[in-house]
Design an enzyme around this catalytic site. Structure first.
Site, short mmCIF file in Angstrom:
data_model
loop_
_atom_site.label_atom_id
_atom_site.label_comp_id
_atom_site.label_asym_id
_atom_site.label_seq_id
_atom_site.Cartn_x
_atom_site.Cartn_y
_atom_site.Cartn_z
N LYS A 158 -3.33 -4.08 -8.92
CA LYS A 158 -4.47 -4.27 -9.66
C LYS A 158 -5.62 -4.45 -8.74
O LYS A 158 -5.54 -5.66 -8.33
CB LYS A 158 -4.47 -5.19 -10.63
CG LYS A 158 -5.58 -5.44 -11.56
CD LYS A 158 -6.03 -6.58 -12.15
CE LYS A 158 -6.90 -7.58 -11.21
NZ LYS A 158 -8.19 -7.00 -10.77
N GLU A 230 -2.30 -14.92 -0.39
CA GLU A 230 -3.17 -15.01 0.88
C GLU A 230 -4.41 -15.38 0.44
O GLU A 230 -5.15 -14.58 -0.39
CB GLU A 230 -3.07 -13.43 1.54
CG GLU A 230 -1.78 -12.80 1.39
CD GLU A 230 -0.89 -13.14 2.54
OE1 GLU A 230 -1.45 -13.58 3.53
OE2 GLU A 230 0.34 -13.12 2.25
N LEU A 231 -4.81 -16.59 0.86
CA LEU A 231 -6.12 -16.98 0.09
C LEU A 231 -7.11 -17.42 1.14
O LEU A 231 -7.28 -16.68 2.40
CB LEU A 231 -5.47 -18.43 -0.48
CG LEU A 231 -4.29 -18.23 -1.34
CD1 LEU A 231 -3.89 -19.72 -2.04
CD2 LEU A 231 -4.67 -17.19 -2.57
N CYS A 264 -11.62 -13.32 5.16
CA CYS A 264 -11.03 -14.37 4.99
C CYS A 264 -10.77 -15.13 6.29
O CYS A 264 -10.61 -16.30 6.33
CB CYS A 264 -9.30 -13.86 4.37
SG CYS A 264 -8.64 -12.87 5.35
N GLU A 362 -15.44 -22.65 1.44
CA GLU A 362 -15.52 -21.49 2.05
C GLU A 362 -16.66 -20.75 1.64
O GLU A 362 -17.15 -20.78 0.49
CB GLU A 362 -14.27 -20.63 1.47
CG GLU A 362 -14.26 -19.22 2.10
CD GLU A 362 -13.37 -18.20 1.55
OE1 GLU A 362 -12.93 -18.28 0.29
OE2 GLU A 362 -12.49 -17.49 2.31
P1 NAD Z 1 -10.81 -13.62 -6.58
O1 NAD Z 1 -9.67 -14.84 -6.50
O2 NAD Z 1 -11.81 -14.11 -7.33
O3 NAD Z 1 -9.97 -12.39 -7.24
C1 NAD Z 1 -8.99 -11.78 -6.30
C2 NAD Z 1 -8.39 -10.88 -7.42
O4 NAD Z 1 -7.57 -11.55 -8.42
C3 NAD Z 1 -9.18 -9.87 -8.13
O5 NAD Z 1 -8.39 -8.42 -8.21
C4 NAD Z 1 -9.21 -10.52 -9.71
O6 NAD Z 1 -9.44 -9.50 -10.56
C5 NAD Z 1 -7.94 -11.20 -9.60
N1 NAD Z 1 -7.76 -12.27 -10.72
C6 NAD Z 1 -8.99 -13.24 -10.98
N2 NAD Z 1 -8.39 -14.04 -11.95
C7 NAD Z 1 -6.98 -14.04 -12.03
C8 NAD Z 1 -6.05 -14.63 -12.74
N3 NAD Z 1 -6.16 -15.64 -13.71
N4 NAD Z 1 -4.78 -14.29 -12.46
C9 NAD Z 1 -4.33 -12.99 -11.89
N5 NAD Z 1 -5.44 -12.27 -11.14
C10 NAD Z 1 -6.73 -12.78 -11.16
O7 NAD Z 1 -10.88 -13.23 -5.30
P2 NAD Z 1 -12.26 -12.29 -4.67
O8 NAD Z 1 -13.61 -13.00 -5.02
O9 NAD Z 1 -11.98 -11.01 -5.28
O10 NAD Z 1 -12.03 -12.37 -3.06
C11 NAD Z 1 -12.47 -13.16 -2.25
C12 NAD Z 1 -11.35 -14.20 -1.83
O11 NAD Z 1 -10.33 -13.71 -1.25
C13 NAD Z 1 -12.05 -15.09 -0.65
O12 NAD Z 1 -11.61 -16.57 -1.00
C14 NAD Z 1 -11.39 -14.77 0.66
O13 NAD Z 1 -10.87 -15.62 1.82
C15 NAD Z 1 -9.88 -14.22 -0.03
N6 NAD Z 1 -9.24 -13.26 0.92
C16 NAD Z 1 -8.11 -13.77 1.47
C17 NAD Z 1 -7.54 -12.91 2.41
C18 NAD Z 1 -6.22 -13.41 3.34
O14 NAD Z 1 -5.70 -12.47 3.71
N7 NAD Z 1 -5.92 -14.69 3.22
C19 NAD Z 1 -7.73 -11.67 2.54
C20 NAD Z 1 -8.97 -11.33 1.78
C21 NAD Z 1 -9.67 -12.05 1.20
#
Ligand code: NAD
Length: 496
Positions: A158, A230-231, A264, A362
């Site tokens: 997804k 991975e956050l 990230c 962040e």
């Molecule tokens: P997000 O957490 O808002 O969304 C990520 C994904 O999760 C999306 O596909 C979203 O639709 C889905 N999602 C949202 N709520 C959910 C739920 N309750 N259950 C399951 N899925 C759900 O993140 P974002 O804004 O899309 O991305 C930015 C974040 O990602 C930043 O914090 C960044 O640091 C992090 N990131 C981390 C890494 C890593 O490798 N550590 C890499 C890239 C991005």
């Protein structure tokens, strides 16, 4: 179902549409993936590898449609899109080369020397679910799927509802490379679809924010399925006396402003020894002002758009709050509506209060805050003063000094004389400590997370074998003899 419209963040034009998955679509995608996995898992590693190898060549032969798609839905520069293609190819190359030996069964010691043996093998989970964010839509959706597939799993992905088109194209290219379309399902939608996906899979690989990561962990725990998370990060950089300031400035510009700071592992906090602070902060802000902003297919541009206006509002909110609390602006801190609705200039701040959102949360934009420190110890304490622990970077005159500092940082990765290199160092695991995550991608960890260990232990059937041993202890004399043997056992190196 109302289609999800994907808009270009710079021009606002419609980039494409995808259809959100209903609960029954999701169930049937997962069920087809499960059936395809049963066929796929019977193939040898080399048979599976043929498809991934062809995919590797295909994306390098014809990168342009991929670059166009990534740029269209993210507003990033050509260079930042190019980095995605190179990294996906690198992940494919790494696991094609090393995957077979990572997955190979290994002989281990048995319960009792000579009469028993053990073997450790790795079994695929079955159906792996991936939930991915918008900042690297091609890498995070496709590169994380490759080791899962090579390890014998099916994948249901997804992607972010903001940037699903790169993932759709990546899957199409895998199918054109011969992969069974049912083996790699894709479902579209927001958090509700992500939550629903967790109900259908055997492992969930999540990349996204720490707040969402917690919800995913809870949902995985309810089903008792393993997950990797991975956050986010609030990544520090430490610059010590003796470091090449020129190289450190190049590293910082790349680490903070490539992908418009939406990485990230981007640098967001910089701790510099006081005696070099003025010179280094001036150098960095002067270079930041020279970066070329814009969105086109030109390779000349240095920084593209943020993902949307609301995200630019959030980034500006952090900047404005910091400035109200006493921060000084060395460069940037303004929006550029003349280029597009979500452009923010590369921003360098000093005197940011440690309580400001800019210092603690962040920001995920093209902004750094720089702080002078009186000692190496103070730099380490300040770098570690965060709930996050994803990535860090150390610049020093001597490599032993840098290594000593790196070992004190609470982060899953530390770059010495580099800020972002960890992402393409495929042989070592990458992931977060503290609220930056659980689990690791890359290296053998990045493939073995998609498997479960299975231990196969064999008893050779001499005199009834292992199971006959305990019932034979029927007197104190025999028990004492066994104790003697156990004591002796520790002294024989080859049998320990
Ligand atoms: P997000 O957490 O808002 O969304 C990520 C994904 O999760 C999306 O596909 C979203 O639709 C889905 N999602 C949202 N709520 C959910 C739920 N309750 N259950 C399951 N899925 C759900 O993140 P974002 O804004 O899309 O991305 C930015 C974040 O990602 C930043 O914090 C960044 O640091 C992090 N990131 C981390 C890494 C890593 O490798 N550590 C890499 C890239 C991005």
């Amino acid at each position: 179902m109302v289609p999800i419209k994907v808009h270009n963040p710079v021009t606002g034009e419609l980039a494409g549409t995808v259809i959100p998955a209903s609960p029954s679509d999701l169930a049937s995608t997962a069920s087809r993936a499960r059936q395809a996995q049963e066929r796929w898992t019977k193939l040898s590693f080399r048979e599976r590898a043929r498809f991934i190898s062809s995919f590797h060549d295909r994306i390098l032969d014809r990168p342009d449609p991929i670059l166009d798609t990534i740029q269209l839905e993210t507003g990033k520069t050509r260079r930042d899109a190019f980095a995605e293609v190179v990294s996906v190819a690198g992940t494919a190359r790494y696991y094609l080369t090393h995957g077979e030996s990572i997955l190979a069964g290994r002989r281990r010691r048995g319960a009792v020397p000579i009469v028993t043996s053990s073997v450790l093998e790795h079994r695929p989970h079955g159906v792996v679910g991936l939930i991915t964010p918008w900042n690297y839509p091609f890498i995070l959706s496709i590169a994380d799927a490759l080791p899962a597939l090579l390890a014998g799993n099916a994948v249901v992905l997804k992607p972010s509802e903001l940037t699903p088109l790169s993932a759709v194209l990546g899957r199409e290219l895998l199918v054109e490379s011969g992969l069974d379309p049912d083996l790699f399902g894709i479902v579209h939608g927001g958090g509700d679809v992500g939550g629903e996906l967790i109900r259908h899979v055997d492992f969930i690989g999540f990349t996204g924010g720490s707040t969402t990561g917690r919800k995913v962990a809870v949902a995985a725990a309810e089903r008792l399925i393993p997950c990797s998370l991975e956050l986010g990060g609030k990544n520090p950089m430490i610059v010590l006396k003796g470091a090449s300031l020129k190289n450190a400035a190049i590293g910082l510009l790349s680490g903070a402003f490539s992908n418009a700071g939406q990485t990230c592992i981007s640098v967001e906090r910089v701790y510099v020894e006081a005696s070099i602070f003025e010179e280094f902060s001036r150098m960095v802000s002067e270079e930041a002002r020279k970066l070329k902003l814009g969105w086109s297919r030109s390779w000349e541009l240095d920084m593209g758009s943020l993902i949307h206006s609301a995200h630019a509002d959030k980034v500006m909110g952090h900047i404005e709050e910091a400035v109200e609390g006493g921060a000084r602006v060395l460069s940037g801190a303004v929006r550029r509506p003349d280029i597009g609705p979500a452009f923010v200039e590369p921003t360098v701040l000093t005197h940011v209060s440690p309580r400001a959102s800019m210092a603690t949360q962040e920001t995920f934009g093209p902004v750094i805050s720089m702080y002078p420190v009186e000692s190496v110890h103070e730099a380490v304490v300040m770098a570690n003063d965060t709930n996050y622990g994803l990535n860090a970077s150390v610049w020093a005159g001597r490599s032993d000094e840098a290594m000593a500092v790196a070992r004190q940082i609470h982060a899953g990765s530390v770059g010495i004389q580099s800020t972002l290199m960890i992402y393409n160092a495929f042989d070592v695991p990458m992931g977060g400590m503290k609220i930056s995550g659980i689990g690791r991608r890359h290296g053998e960890h990045g493939m073995l997370r998609y498997t479960q260990e299975q231990s196969i232990v064999t008893s050779f059937s001499m005199a009834g074998g292992y199971d006959a041993m305990l019932p034979k202890i029927r007197s104190q004399r025999v028990a004492d003899a066994v104790l003697k043997m156990v004591r002796l056992w520790r002294r024989i190196p080859g049998l320990r």
